[in-house]
Scaffold this motif. Structure first.
Motif, PDB file in Angstrom:
ATOM      1  N   ALA A 129       0.445  -1.550   0.175  1.00 20.90           N
ATOM      2  CA  ALA A 129      -0.005  -0.144   0.081  1.00 20.90           C
ATOM      3  C   ALA A 129       0.600   1.025   0.281  1.00 20.90           C
ATOM      4  O   ALA A 129       0.801   2.315  -0.937  1.00 20.90           O
ATOM      5  CB  ALA A 129      -0.724   0.443   1.067  1.00 20.90           C
ATOM      6  N   TRP A 130       1.781   0.855   0.693  1.00 19.03           N
ATOM      7  CA  TRP A 130       2.840   2.255   0.959  1.00 19.03           C
ATOM      8  C   TRP A 130       3.655   3.175  -0.397  1.00 19.03           C
ATOM      9  O   TRP A 130       3.414   3.572  -1.020  1.00 19.03           O
ATOM     10  CB  TRP A 130       4.665   2.530   1.927  1.00 19.03           C
ATOM     11  CG  TRP A 130       5.020   3.095   1.703  1.00 19.03           C
ATOM     12  CD1 TRP A 130       5.534   4.237   2.588  1.00 19.03           C
ATOM     13  CD2 TRP A 130       6.145   2.747   1.258  1.00 19.03           C
ATOM     14  NE1 TRP A 130       5.807   5.291   1.993  1.00 19.03           N
ATOM     15  CE2 TRP A 130       7.463   4.368   0.980  1.00 19.03           C
ATOM     16  CE3 TRP A 130       7.007   1.686   0.380  1.00 19.03           C
ATOM     17  CZ2 TRP A 130       8.678   4.424   0.543  1.00 19.03           C
ATOM     18  CZ3 TRP A 130       7.624   2.257  -0.512  1.00 19.03           C
ATOM     19  CH2 TRP A 130       8.643   3.034  -0.163  1.00 19.03           C
ATOM     20  N   ALA A 137       7.780   1.602  -6.588  1.00 17.85           N
ATOM     21  CA  ALA A 137       7.701  -0.356  -7.713  1.00 17.85           C
ATOM     22  C   ALA A 137       8.180  -0.994  -6.882  1.00 17.85           C
ATOM     23  O   ALA A 137       9.866  -1.334  -6.066  1.00 17.85           O
ATOM     24  CB  ALA A 137       8.802  -0.566  -8.938  1.00 17.85           C
ATOM     25  N   PRO A 138       7.133  -2.029  -6.198  1.00 17.81           N
ATOM     26  CA  PRO A 138       7.604  -2.568  -5.240  1.00 17.81           C
ATOM     27  C   PRO A 138       8.386  -3.748  -5.613  1.00 17.81           C
ATOM     28  O   PRO A 138       8.467  -4.213  -6.358  1.00 17.81           O
ATOM     29  CB  PRO A 138       5.689  -3.669  -4.193  1.00 17.81           C
ATOM     30  CG  PRO A 138       5.575  -3.043  -5.549  1.00 17.81           C
ATOM     31  CD  PRO A 138       6.037  -2.157  -6.813  1.00 17.81           C
ATOM     32  N   LEU A 244      11.930  -1.168   3.084  1.00 12.92           N
ATOM     33  CA  LEU A 244      11.631  -0.530   2.926  1.00 12.92           C
ATOM     34  C   LEU A 244      13.523  -0.439   2.434  1.00 12.92           C
ATOM     35  O   LEU A 244      13.532   0.546   0.975  1.00 12.92           O
ATOM     36  CB  LEU A 244      11.692   0.654   3.833  1.00 12.92           C
ATOM     37  CG  LEU A 244      10.288   1.107   3.630  1.00 12.92           C
ATOM     38  CD1 LEU A 244      10.415   2.198   4.998  1.00 12.92           C
ATOM     39  CD2 LEU A 244       9.215   1.139   2.995  1.00 12.92           C
ATOM     40  N   LEU A 245      14.285  -0.818   2.192  1.00 14.42           N
ATOM     41  CA  LEU A 245      15.806  -1.356   2.173  1.00 14.42           C
ATOM     42  C   LEU A 245      16.151  -1.182   0.164  1.00 14.42           C
ATOM     43  O   LEU A 245      17.146  -0.270   0.645  1.00 14.42           O
ATOM     44  CB  LEU A 245      16.565  -2.200   2.646  1.00 14.42           C
ATOM     45  CG  LEU A 245      16.742  -2.517   3.780  1.00 14.42           C
ATOM     46  CD1 LEU A 245      17.201  -3.574   4.094  1.00 14.42           C
ATOM     47  CD2 LEU A 245      17.427  -1.779   4.238  1.00 14.42           C
ATOM     48  N   PRO A 246      15.167  -1.449  -0.444  1.00 13.44           N
ATOM     49  CA  PRO A 246      15.218  -1.221  -1.730  1.00 13.44           C
ATOM     50  C   PRO A 246      15.110   0.021  -2.341  1.00 13.44           C
ATOM     51  O   PRO A 246      15.412   0.655  -3.065  1.00 13.44           O
ATOM     52  CB  PRO A 246      14.243  -2.134  -2.558  1.00 13.44           C
ATOM     53  CG  PRO A 246      14.156  -3.632  -1.137  1.00 13.44           C
ATOM     54  CD  PRO A 246      14.401  -2.394  -0.428  1.00 13.44           C
ATOM     55  N   HIS A 247      15.187   0.386  -1.523  1.00 12.74           N
ATOM     56  CA  HIS A 247      13.802   1.891  -1.842  1.00 12.74           C
ATOM     57  C   HIS A 247      14.744   3.756  -1.638  1.00 12.74           C
ATOM     58  O   HIS A 247      15.001   4.571  -2.302  1.00 12.74           O
ATOM     59  CB  HIS A 247      12.878   2.850  -2.075  1.00 12.74           C
ATOM     60  CG  HIS A 247      11.701   1.257  -1.866  1.00 12.74           C
ATOM     61  ND1 HIS A 247      11.028   1.541  -3.255  1.00 12.74           N
ATOM     62  CD2 HIS A 247      11.060  -0.043  -1.595  1.00 12.74           C
ATOM     63  CE1 HIS A 247      10.427   0.524  -3.428  1.00 12.74           C
ATOM     64  NE2 HIS A 247      10.693  -0.035  -2.636  1.00 12.74           N
ATOM     65  N   TYR A 248      15.690   3.318  -0.714  1.00 11.42           N
ATOM     66  CA  TYR A 248      17.165   4.023   0.402  1.00 11.42           C
ATOM     67  C   TYR A 248      18.050   3.375  -0.130  1.00 11.42           C
ATOM     68  O   TYR A 248      18.298   2.867   0.421  1.00 11.42           O
ATOM     69  CB  TYR A 248      15.826   4.562   1.097  1.00 11.42           C
ATOM     70  CG  TYR A 248      14.422   5.080   1.336  1.00 11.42           C
ATOM     71  CD1 TYR A 248      14.447   6.690   1.202  1.00 11.42           C
ATOM     72  CD2 TYR A 248      13.025   4.182   1.655  1.00 11.42           C
ATOM     73  CE1 TYR A 248      12.867   7.572   1.374  1.00 11.42           C
ATOM     74  CE2 TYR A 248      11.921   4.730   1.221  1.00 11.42           C
ATOM     75  CZ  TYR A 248      12.619   6.433   1.234  1.00 11.42           C
ATOM     76  OH  TYR A 248      10.815   7.007   0.721  1.00 11.42           O
ATOM     77  N   ASP A 249      18.712   4.526   0.899  1.00 12.31           N
ATOM     78  CA  ASP A 249      20.061   4.478   0.891  1.00 12.31           C
ATOM     79  C   ASP A 249      20.126   4.613   2.240  1.00 12.31           C
ATOM     80  O   ASP A 249      21.532   4.540   2.694  1.00 12.31           O
ATOM     81  CB  ASP A 249      20.644   5.038   0.436  1.00 12.31           C
ATOM     82  CG  ASP A 249      21.830   6.519   0.198  1.00 12.31           C
ATOM     83  OD1 ASP A 249      20.501   7.686   0.514  1.00 12.31           O
ATOM     84  OD2 ASP A 249      22.777   6.919  -0.376  1.00 12.31           O
TER      85      ASP A 249
END
Length: 294
Positions: A129-130, A137-138, A244-249
């Motif tokens: 949902a987030w 892209a999830p 959330l790791l794939p989306h932020y550094d």
């Protein structure tokens, strides 16, 4: 007292509903949250959203989603109405609709049976949902490939009723271990994992996720591009953050219950030149009870 309550066929013990399919569901009554308290929380939330263009993700608790498992006619606080009020205040475009996502999967084990938290599976549906709300892209996490780290978890609700109760399993997504990362808790304790196996031998097994609760957690992924998240949360976020790791550094995780400084000043010190995303993630009840900053 518990034995007497059972003999009298009470369906609620110590603020916990004895529910179908071995669920213990925490009781939240409509009169428990006065309007003044709610208005104060909403005012603080609106100020934060306007100042930081924050997104809001308030997660309903089990009593609102698992209605089919609750005792007949059991009252509960209407969290859907609260979420509508939040959406009307800060704007629908800033709100992540977790309520609908969890309702859609209410037949699955998205909450623990003995604890007040959502499970990793529930957090995964919240993650989807987030991602949809953020236009991201999830990552394709494998639900069938989730790993079990405990089969004897008895959570906070079992402790409240003190009954012999079937234990829960704790599962997580092993893909969240694939990325190299550095984690700093409370600006001093460093590790290379978001998971703490030491808790699995204690009563607080949910502490496996994110090493329990800390005032400030900083997560750095040195092998990625430049994107930062500042997450203000309660413990529902602990099993959500790894997704959330794939989306932020870089991810800052702030638990206001354990932070004594001025929130906005700290956020400004953390913000990189290119800016950062801000997300508020609480369950609805903890938001009403605990959301407070200076």
């Amino acid at each position: 007292k518990t034995e007497t309550d059972l003999l009298m066929q009470h369906q609620e013990i110590g603020g916990v509903y004895l529910s179908k399919e071995d669920y213990l569901i925490e009781q939240h009554l409509p009169g428990d949250y006065p309007e003044q308290q709610t208005a104060e929380r909403l005012k603080l939330l609106d100020r934060l959203v306007q100042e930081w263009n924050a997104s809001v993700m308030l997660v309903p608790t089990a009593d609102n989603i698992l209605q089919d498992k609750m005792p007949a006619n059991a009252p509960c606080y209407d969290q859907a109405a609260l979420l509508e009020r939040v959406s009307g205040l800060v704007g629908e475009e800033r709100c992540v609709d977790v309520y609908g996502a969890l309702q859609e999967h209410s037949s699955e084990q998205i909450y623990y049976r003995t604890d007040h938290h959502w499970t990793s599976l529930g957090a995964y549906y919240g993650y989807l949902a987030w991602a949809d709300a953020m236009g991201e892209a999830p990552y394709s996490y494998d639900v069938e490939g989730m790993e079990t780290v405990s089969e004897n978890f008895l959570g906070t609700l079992q402790s409240k009723v003190n009954l012999d109760w079937p234990a829960d399993s704790i599962r997580y997504f092993p893909e969240t271990r694939l990325r190299r990362l550095e984690v700093t808790y409370d600006l001093q304790t460093e590790t290379d994992s978001l998971y703490a196996e030491k808790y699995l031998n204690t009563k607080d097994q949910y502490g496996f996720f994110l090493d329990g609760n800390h005032g400030v957690t900083e997560i750095d992924l040195p092998d990625r591009g430049k994107k930062t998240l500042f997450l203000i949360k309660d413990s529902y976020a602990n099993c959500f953050v790894p997704l959330l790791l794939p989306h932020y550094d870089r991810i800052y995780v702030m638990d206001l219950r354990y932070f004594n400084g001025r929130l906005f000043d700290f956020m400004k010190a953390c913000e990189p030149e290119e800016g950062m995303d801000v997300l508020v993630l609480y369950n609805c009840i903890h938001f009403l009870e605990e959301f407070q900053y200076y």
